[in-house]
Design an enzyme around this catalytic site. Structure first.
Site, PDB file in Angstrom:
ATOM      1  N   LYS A  48       0.800  -1.239   0.000  1.00 13.55           N
ATOM      2  CA  LYS A  48       0.000   0.000   0.000  1.00 13.55           C
ATOM      3  C   LYS A  48       0.831   1.287   0.000  1.00 13.55           C
ATOM      4  CE  LYS A  48      -2.106  -1.602   3.641  1.00 13.55           C
ATOM      5  NZ  LYS A  48      -3.001  -1.915   4.760  1.00 13.55           N
ATOM      6  N   ASP A  70      -5.726  -5.697  10.233  1.00  8.88           N
ATOM      7  CA  ASP A  70      -7.055  -5.059  10.232  1.00  8.88           C
ATOM      8  C   ASP A  70      -8.176  -6.056   9.914  1.00  8.88           C
ATOM      9  OD1 ASP A  70      -6.135  -5.267   7.627  1.00  8.88           O
ATOM     10  OD2 ASP A  70      -6.605  -3.207   7.049  1.00  8.88           O
TER      11      ASP A  70
HETATM   12  C1  GLC Z   1      -2.635  -4.966   2.445  1.00  9.23           C
HETATM   13  C2  GLC Z   1      -1.883  -5.525   3.640  1.00  9.23           C
HETATM   14  C3  GLC Z   1      -2.782  -6.362   4.506  1.00  9.23           C
HETATM   15  C4  GLC Z   1      -4.019  -5.562   4.879  1.00  9.23           C
HETATM   16  C5  GLC Z   1      -4.707  -5.045   3.634  1.00  9.23           C
HETATM   17  C6  GLC Z   1      -5.921  -4.185   3.948  1.00  9.23           C
HETATM   18  O1  GLC Z   1      -3.002  -6.009   1.625  1.00  9.23           O
HETATM   19  O2  GLC Z   1      -0.784  -6.292   3.191  1.00  9.23           O
HETATM   20  O3  GLC Z   1      -2.106  -6.788   5.666  1.00  9.23           O
HETATM   21  O4  GLC Z   1      -4.891  -6.366   5.615  1.00  9.23           O
HETATM   22  O5  GLC Z   1      -3.798  -4.265   2.879  1.00  9.23           O
HETATM   23  O6  GLC Z   1      -5.591  -3.064   4.682  1.00  9.23           O
END
Ligand code: GLC
Length: 473
Positions: free
Chosen positions: A182, A218
């Site tokens: 991200k 999350d």
């Molecule tokens: C990315 C992260 C993951 C998280 C997701 C949503 O894929 O690697 O850990 O849960 O974003 O935020």
């Protein structure tokens, strides 16, 4: 003020029935050429079946002892083996890092009631791309500011740390970062325990004390906060800046877990499905726009599934298509604008806003195109732009649906609730309905499911995991 169309949603407070009907393209006179050029974005169920098969194989590899090290969909063990039962009480702190914002929360649980105070802090770009030390100093600084404002500087509260990146967990309070996602890329963190990095940063300041009870994703937080209210919740899903899902797996299927069964026979698995496709298994549905997005990202070759679905990339996918169609003379009379040619200038929220226009009206769409220097856009252009948005967002919703169907079929319980959080799911006017429809087509007969919007899942979930953990202690 742009129109917001209300849509049907299920949230923790119950079902709200409202009046949206997903528009079908038959209602519009979309240009033939545009429709033709968008065909590659429309996935049929046979493609989604292939996707499901590939994802299931990858999940099994992630869970297998021998196959885990080289697996693409990591299926990390979360060490959360107990769901909350609604009896948790106490005062907890939570940190929530995972997107462009960072949140600190103070949560008071009192049986089936909770109170929450929180503050959002920005994570500036230079910190997202700086050193790990800078990042954790920033987190500790925000935490200290918050504790000061809340007058809890002298308390040592249990804390849940939602750290929403792929963590190879070694226990409930130890997690090594596998990779950044991200748009984050802080040096010196990969391979290190993020809980220790947080503790070190707090020690460097010396003005606050905390008791870290859990580090979690999350998706885990979302599942926990949904499970607190709903006993059928077995899946936590995020469709926001990134995308990922976690689910309740039988302990016996998790070969590489060393810890003994805590008694529930279950363990929560963080799939990290954003990485699905990184070995080419999604090449049969990826298109040129996906490849450009990937090349321009800070993590080329990684998180290919996430790049087709999540909010961080959706607007840019649309922009890339619009730019090409304009160059080829199919949009805006062939006359583009500087904004249309500027990377990341077409925000994902535009997609939601454009699709919020009632069928046959283009108020939001016209306003957005004007903002992008495309005042000369005609009604026909608006029809076409909306169609491009629909194709990109439907593709995302259908891929996420196929992912959820894979998990529902794997869990194979007769009734399952999916807890969902994330800005794209929350604000897109049709995502929920598109998913309801598509999942129904892709699950095994006999399974009943529900999609439940989770309010503040990741933050509140952190407090719940901390609560369950501190109760066990
Ligand atoms: C990315 C992260 C993951 C998280 C997701 C949503 O894929 O690697 O850990 O849960 O974003 O935020």
């Amino acid at each position: 003020m742009r129109q917001k169309q209300i849509f049907e949603c299920v949230n923790e407070l119950g079902r709200v029935e409202l009046d949206h009907v997903t528009p079908t393209d038959a209602e519009y006179a979309i240009s033939n050429e545009i429709r033709e050029r968008c065909k590659e974005l429309v996935l049929d169920n046979s493609q989604l079946e292939k996707y499901k098969e590939n994802l299931l194989n990858d999940i099994k590899k992630g869970l297998g002892k021998k196959t885990h090290p080289s697996s693409i969909v990591k299926c990390f063990i979360t060490y959360v083996q107990d769901l909350p039962d609604g009896t948790e009480v106490g005062k907890f702190l939570a940190l929530d890092l995972g997107g462009t914002n960072f949140r600190v929360l103070l949560i008071e649980l009192n049986k089936n009631h909770f109170e929450m105070r929180s503050k959002i802090f920005a994570v500036p770009q230079h910190i997202m791309l700086g050193s790990g030390e800078q990042l954790f100093d920033h987190i500790a600084d925000c935490l200290a500011q918050f504790m000061k404002a809340e007058k809890i500087m002298n308390e040592v509260l249990p804390l849940g740390f939602t750290f929403s990146f792929p963590l190879m967990q070694k226990g409930l309070t130890k997690g090594l970062l596998e990779r950044w996602t991200k748009g984050f890329n802080c040096s010196g963190v990969i391979g290190n325990d993020v809980v220790q990095l947080l503790k070190d940063a707090i020690a460097r300041r010396g003005d606050i004390k905390i008791d870290v009870c859990a580090v979690l994703n999350d998706t885990t937080g979302t599942l926990m906060s949904c499970a607190w209210k709903n006993r059928h919740c077995r899946i936590g899903l995020i469709i926001g800046t990134g995308t990922n899902a976690c689910y309740v797996e039988s302990r016996e299927n998790v070969e590489n877990m060393d810890e003994p069964d805590a008694g529930s026979g279950k363990v929560l698995i963080n799939t990290e499905w954003g990485a699905f496709g990184d070995d080419g298994s999604l090449d049969f549905v990826r298109v040129d726009y996906d490849k450009i997005i990937d090349q321009n990202s800070v993590n080329p070759g990684k998180q290919l599934h996430e790049k087709m679905i999540s909010g961080m990339y959706m607007g840019e996918l649309v922009r890339l298509a619009l730019e090409v169609f304009c160059k080829d003379g199919l949009l805006f009379g062939g006359k583009g604008s500087e904004a249309l040619s500027t990377r990341d200038r077409f925000y994902t929220k535009y997609v939601s806003e454009i699709e919020t226009d009632a069928p046959g009206t283009f108020t939001n769409c016209k306003e957005i195109l004007e903002e992008l220097g495309l005042k000369h856009a005609t009604e026909q252009d608006c029809i076409n732009v909306r169609y491009v948005c629909e194709c990109v967002s439907r593709r995302a919703a259908h891929l996420a649906s196929a992912g959820i169907a894979t998990l529902l079929n794997k869990i194979n319980e007769p009734r399952v609730t999916v807890g969902i959080d994330g800005s794209l799911y929350r604000y897109h006017p049709h995502f929920h309905n598109l998913m309801m429809e598509k999942i129904s087509e892709l699950i095994n007969p006999g399974i009943v499911f529900d999609l439940m919007l989770s309010e503040d899942g990741s933050g509140r979930g952190a407090a719940l995991v901390a609560a369950v953990a501190s109760r066990k202690r």
